[in-house]
Design a protein around this motif. Sequence first.
Motif: not given
Lengths: 316, 316, 316, 316, 316, 316
Positions: E8, E14, E73
Amino acid sequence: MTKLLAEYQDNEHIDSFALIKTAEVRLTKTGKTYISILFSDRSGDLPGNLWDAEDNQIKTLVPGKIVRLQGVKGSYRDQPQVQITQVRLTEAGEPDSPSDFMVHAPVKESEMNEELNDFVLLITNPTWNRVVRKLFSQYNDLFLRYPAAKFNHHNFSGGLAFHSLSIAKLAKNISNQYAQLNQELLIAGALLHDLGKVIELSGPIATQYTLAGSLIGHIALVDEQIVLAANELHFDLQSEEMIILRHVVLAHHGLLEYGSPVRPALMEAEVLHQLDELDAGIQMMTSALDKTDSGTFSDKIFGLDNRKFYKITDQD
Amino acid sequence: MTKLLAEYQDNEHIDSFALIKTAEVRLTKTGKTYISILFSDRSGDLPGNLWDAEDNQIKTLVPGKIVRLQGVKGSYRDQPQVQITQVRLTEAGEPDSPSDFMVHAPVKESEMNEELNDFVLLITNPTWNRVVRKLFSQYNDLFLRYPAAKFNHHNFSGGLAFHSLSIAKLAKNISNQYAQLNQELLIAGALLHDLGKVIELSGPIATQYTLAGSLIGHIALVDEQIVLAANELHFDLQSEEMIILRHVVLAHHGLLEYGSPVRPALMEAEVLHQLDELDAGIQMMTSALDKTDSGTFSDKIFGLDNRKFYKITDQD
Amino acid sequence: MTKLLAEYQDNEHIDSFALIKTAEVRLTKTGKTYISILFSDRSGDLPGNLWDAEDNQIKTLVPGKIVRLQGVKGSYRDQPQVQITQVRLTEAGEPDSPSDFMVHAPVKESEMNEELNDFVLLITNPTWNRVVRKLFSQYNDLFLRYPAAKFNHHNFSGGLAFHSLSIAKLAKNISNQYAQLNQELLIAGALLHDLGKVIELSGPIATQYTLAGSLIGHIALVDEQIVLAANELHFDLQSEEMIILRHVVLAHHGLLEYGSPVRPALMEAEVLHQLDELDAGIQMMTSALDKTDSGTFSDKIFGLDNRKFYKITDQD
Amino acid sequence: MTKLLAEYQDNEHIDSFALIKTAEVRLTKTGKTYISILFSDRSGDLPGNLWDAEDNQIKTLVPGKIVRLQGVKGSYRDQPQVQITQVRLTEAGEPDSPSDFMVHAPVKESEMNEELNDFVLLITNPTWNRVVRKLFSQYNDLFLRYPAAKFNHHNFSGGLAFHSLSIAKLAKNISNQYAQLNQELLIAGALLHDLGKVIELSGPIATQYTLAGSLIGHIALVDEQIVLAANELHFDLQSEEMIILRHVVLAHHGLLEYGSPVRPALMEAEVLHQLDELDAGIQMMTSALDKTDSGTFSDKIFGLDNRKFYKITDQD
Amino acid sequence: MTKLLAEYQDNEHIDSFALIKTAEVRLTKTGKTYISILFSDRSGDLPGNLWDAEDNQIKTLVPGKIVRLQGVKGSYRDQPQVQITQVRLTEAGEPDSPSDFMVHAPVKESEMNEELNDFVLLITNPTWNRVVRKLFSQYNDLFLRYPAAKFNHHNFSGGLAFHSLSIAKLAKNISNQYAQLNQELLIAGALLHDLGKVIELSGPIATQYTLAGSLIGHIALVDEQIVLAANELHFDLQSEEMIILRHVVLAHHGLLEYGSPVRPALMEAEVLHQLDELDAGIQMMTSALDKTDSGTFSDKIFGLDNRKFYKITDQD
Amino acid sequence: MTKLLAEYQDNEHIDSFALIKTAEVRLTKTGKTYISILFSDRSGDLPGNLWDAEDNQIKTLVPGKIVRLQGVKGSYRDQPQVQITQVRLTEAGEPDSPSDFMVHAPVKESEMNEELNDFVLLITNPTWNRVVRKLFSQYNDLFLRYPAAKFNHHNFSGGLAFHSLSIAKLAKNISNQYAQLNQELLIAGALLHDLGKVIELSGPIATQYTLAGSLIGHIALVDEQIVLAANELHFDLQSEEMIILRHVVLAHHGLLEYGSPVRPALMEAEVLHQLDELDAGIQMMTSALDKTDSGTFSDKIFGLDNRKFYKITDQD
């Protein structure tokens, strides 16, 4: 409301009297004022933050004060703390003696005083006996009330006497086992070795180093006191008796890098150094293991090279 | 017969007066008695063995005596020595003053004494001035005649004063360059820092450590003298002035492992320590290079981590 | 609006121009973006966080920019910081020269340049003189503007020249006191010893190590420059003159563990090393004590084994 | 008379040709002149003393000469020695080439030269290839004939090449096993790393440090050579290629205290350092165990912390 | 939803399955409960905090569980983290095997097993062969699945075998280059040296030290296993074969301060120690450089004295 | 002829029986054979050289033999020695038991055996008790007769038991003073800690390290014995009881650099280590001071950092 700070469980509501040991005013990252307080009673310490502190709180909640503390016990980064809901100075009729809230040596001052006197009687050499008696007549009170250190070992009220007398006990036993040791020199050294701490440290509450403590240190300070006592008693500083008494005290840290200006060069000086390490080590381990569950490891002990010690399962 | 020991060439016949610095009676491997003697005059030392020594030679050829030495200059394991043919005590009319045979500081005692007095005048702080004056009125003679060490640097008569005054000169110059330094504290520290050596060492001839020197050391001994002087002058040992004067002296070895009980915690203490190392280092290198040919390396210098130093070709 | 950052009191409103020295974009624990900025002017540094930073702020508020900063002075973990209320780039008519916001050596570039030239004149050995002149004709500007280090001592614009010239001054004085020292070799060494920093470091603003700085280091880099200069001047690298000049520079860190590939093996190399330590030490202590109140201890000084130094009471 | 020195048994009569490696004139304790000689042939060294040496012997029996040696093999303090009965210079028709009496690398110069060329071919990066080729065209002969050290490991003729090529072989194998390693950088580093020894040392016979060797050291000397080569080839010293080549060489001692001015900061630099230690260690252990009986311990190996190594019983 | 955690980008949403590696319940400064979780899959680790955690989350989100993780993230203090929006245990039909979420050695277990068997065949000495076979028949599974360490090098599933087999490969190659090395002793040592880790550590998931690991250590533990195996096989513990096998294993840390009770005293023991360091070093550098951009420096590597390593520009 | 070697005065004629402890055949510088012999009786050692030794003397005067020694007592480099006039093996009717000529512990074997049994009774934990009893039933004789070391402390017959029992006594006393110590674990550790010496050393006469002693060391060897005993007694090696017993023994050297594979992590392990040092230190100082005159310093004591210790004047 008679519960001690260490007796509360996690998440339990706290309502106790406590001594403020340290209090520092700080800002949060976003700029709000709070006081980071270390509360204390004879069961130990408990930190807590007073958020959005007001000016008069900042002025009154200072080290040495006794307060009524209310809140909830929690923990932050594995260390216990209190979420404060209310804290105020004690009022008339409530506790007001800091001494009642300090951690004390596990033996009473009066008993330690008796022990001290008994040990002095074992010192039959008149020079050593008179130097020891002169210094303890001068510093008896401080000796019985001072801690042995700011941090590390025996950092509680009476710790200095408790530590010195433990070593004297070890000295007595060991010189019984090894006849070649001069028992009275060992005992004189045990009693005097850390006496400079009464000048090096500020006292039992919120202990700090004094200026003389920082710039001269307790080893040169106790040597100064022995020199002045001998001078007043008209003893010859060049006599072997005076030289070896000073040596035993000056060398007790064992290594130059630990602050002794000379390394032990008498059997008694070497033994006194080792007994000092032994008693300090046992006290640090005991104190750490007292807070450790059986079958687990203690926190790291700074004074023992940051080692963790294991508490044997059936040893409670 | 006026030639000095260092002036003889290899294989040249020696006939000179000399001082016996050390004399040790030994056996050869096959059991014969000989005396291993260190002869000395103001040009330096020269060892030699007196083979098959007789009893009255063993009794009379002892340290401190002046002798007439005859023999041949040679070398053993790269060190000069003398093959003795004859050696006897000097007689009436021949030299008899050990002082004439010792290595002396390159400056006269009287000049050093004047320099000392000039430096004391720069110390205007009355506490420091009176402590310094009291101690130098007490130890002036020894200060001017003692070496600064048994081995290593400035190990000659007058070395203590020569070394201390060199540092005082450095201190004066450097505090002119860096105005932030307290010049008089630096100078007081420079003069006092090694004064404990007059108690630590036995004197300029056949220098040994005294018992106090071995068991207490010159750092605690000079502190003792400052404490006693301050006590007699009724100065307060807890005053900042007294604490920082003692600190500068106690910390002058710089590191605990070199015997200071505290590390420098004043700018002046740190600087004094560095100037002490600088002057001692320069003296050791100078002394080693004086015996070295241009374009070659000196012997290893113990006090400088056994390094050898190179003597530049055109630098004679 | 002419006040410097260091002149504001706690809780006072700030409105000043400042240079952005570093700026790092971070997330709070709860995931919000902010910029942690280090503001700076010639009075020193002041950190602050810009909360809820917007994209164009992230793009424009970068190191090297000059901004108008508004906020309130506070402290976080005992270190001063600013609670930012507003910050924007300066506009036309407002200050725009980063150099005006940097800490500078306490002596002007032009004066340092004159001093440099005076010292070069003292180097009469033609080989050393021509090497020194060649290198300073090449690196004169950088020498006068670079700091002497990223952190630690003399980490300000012009610090490299200020430090090198201080040592040259010490070298001149000390070689007057000790005639056995080769003054011109010492001075050449003092001027050249840290010159490799102009390749090792990126410059006076937001100083970083260059790749050559990290992988080769300033000691091998200055040696490289001396070798190339000697090569161009057709000097023999195997001559004693060239070898000892390189040695004095290569050995100036004194110990292998401090990065010198050889330990000092010339009296001048040993002395240069000690003077380097002396000047760096005095600068670090002075800088720390400038921020310390009389009668208290400074912060820990990293470059002096994390010791704290005491500021004498009457020494303001 | 074709027997080598190491082949004689205890108490056997010796009659062989030998090279004089060192010869020092000394005095016995009782003042007689003798020469302490180190004889040598390709089987190793054998010391002996020539008692009551005459003047013309002192003049002619000097290092580098070949002699006919007669005597009896014995030992002194557990080390073999020869009781000399006669020793004289060789005459016409007898051996006269010192090279025939030196210990040589176990591989021929010509083979090592081929290996060297093969390794250079593996360096395909043009910058590194040209620098390496330039330096080996300049120093090829010395590289093949010099020892790798005065004492310790590979202290025989050709030792420098033998050691460097062993490491190159290790480098080649290991970079096959670990594909992440840059093989040609490792090989270039292996070939160059000790090349400064051809300037640091005086040569294969009676090896001494040169002045540049003592005051600059082989690490800065090889860096000097790389810099000069790059300069002549007009390569940019600030390019990554040049910086990392120099880094790998400068850092090969691994630790600052072993004389590298920087610690390895490239994977290849770290690996080269470890391979250098590995090969040097194996050579030292092999050489010590060659002189050791199975089932016993070797002498202490200085370069391996004075450890003794055990020779396995069945490993002959 | 097949993306791995490391794949990612910053600020990307995510939605993946992950293993909970560690989970600690904590309080915010203001007293709110949250769980600090370390999520993990075979691409590496990702930390995140679950704010305002509820009781049943505290009970179920524990180490070893597999969860579906949703969030964004970001990074905190330069380290990647996830802002959790939702996290729940996996349900029927979703992944449920922790092994699928662990980092594994870059070689399959079955291949490593074959390599192991091939190496055992090279050990022809019957004593060593039978001890090795006995121990690997007993610990084969754990050997193939355990990490080689809790932190530092090879701290992934299968790391123990991967590391041991790499050393065995090095041992085989190097003993081909140096014929004086006993290849089979080296290989036996390589395979056994870290086998005590299967008792010292708790296993590949959430690796901890066992009590025996903390109080006895893997070196004494593998020695214990060799002793017990030899005892059962009726081999003589006083035979040279058994003594040197144990020695090679006991001494593999090389220095007493790294935990070996004896230093290497066999050539093979010294070499094994160096190969162990070489392989561990290469693995640590490789692992750090894998996360580093070309032309920049890696994070500090704890096991290599906190050095940062540079990634060469063209080396991707 | 009943006088002991230590009782002779300087220059007195010696005529006594003695044990040959070591005998080395050497050459003088001029090539003559002699034997360097160490004679010994229960008063200590006395070296002497037998000049011009004949072949049958070389064959018969070997370690372990008893001889009649005649000569004169002298000294060489400050150490006593004998000038041998005659030496021959003893004949029928003269002493023939080496044990009568060895230095013995100051307590009888039978008494030490009783003490040992008494201490074993204090170990009530059945696991520890049975392991201790099993090992002492196996090694009782060697335990009572072995020295505790080859050099340093307690290097006399019975020294192992004497040292171990002294520590057990200290352990008993100290665990009475500090109730928090587990007395029986301390005592078990005291008795077992050095038991590996019966495998590490060759025995009480001409003590050498065995191969297992050199390559494995007494710490791993005693651990081996405990493991085998526990295995035979079917105790679980993973039980806390077995782990902590082994830990106390493995950790008794205190520091990794002294050869313990783990540092003490139990209070009892730390205390046992300190008591070990205390008893060894007292024994070394006592032994050195026994040979020292009052008012002077002892020789340097190797095991105490080469310090010299002062013997107090009135302490005879």
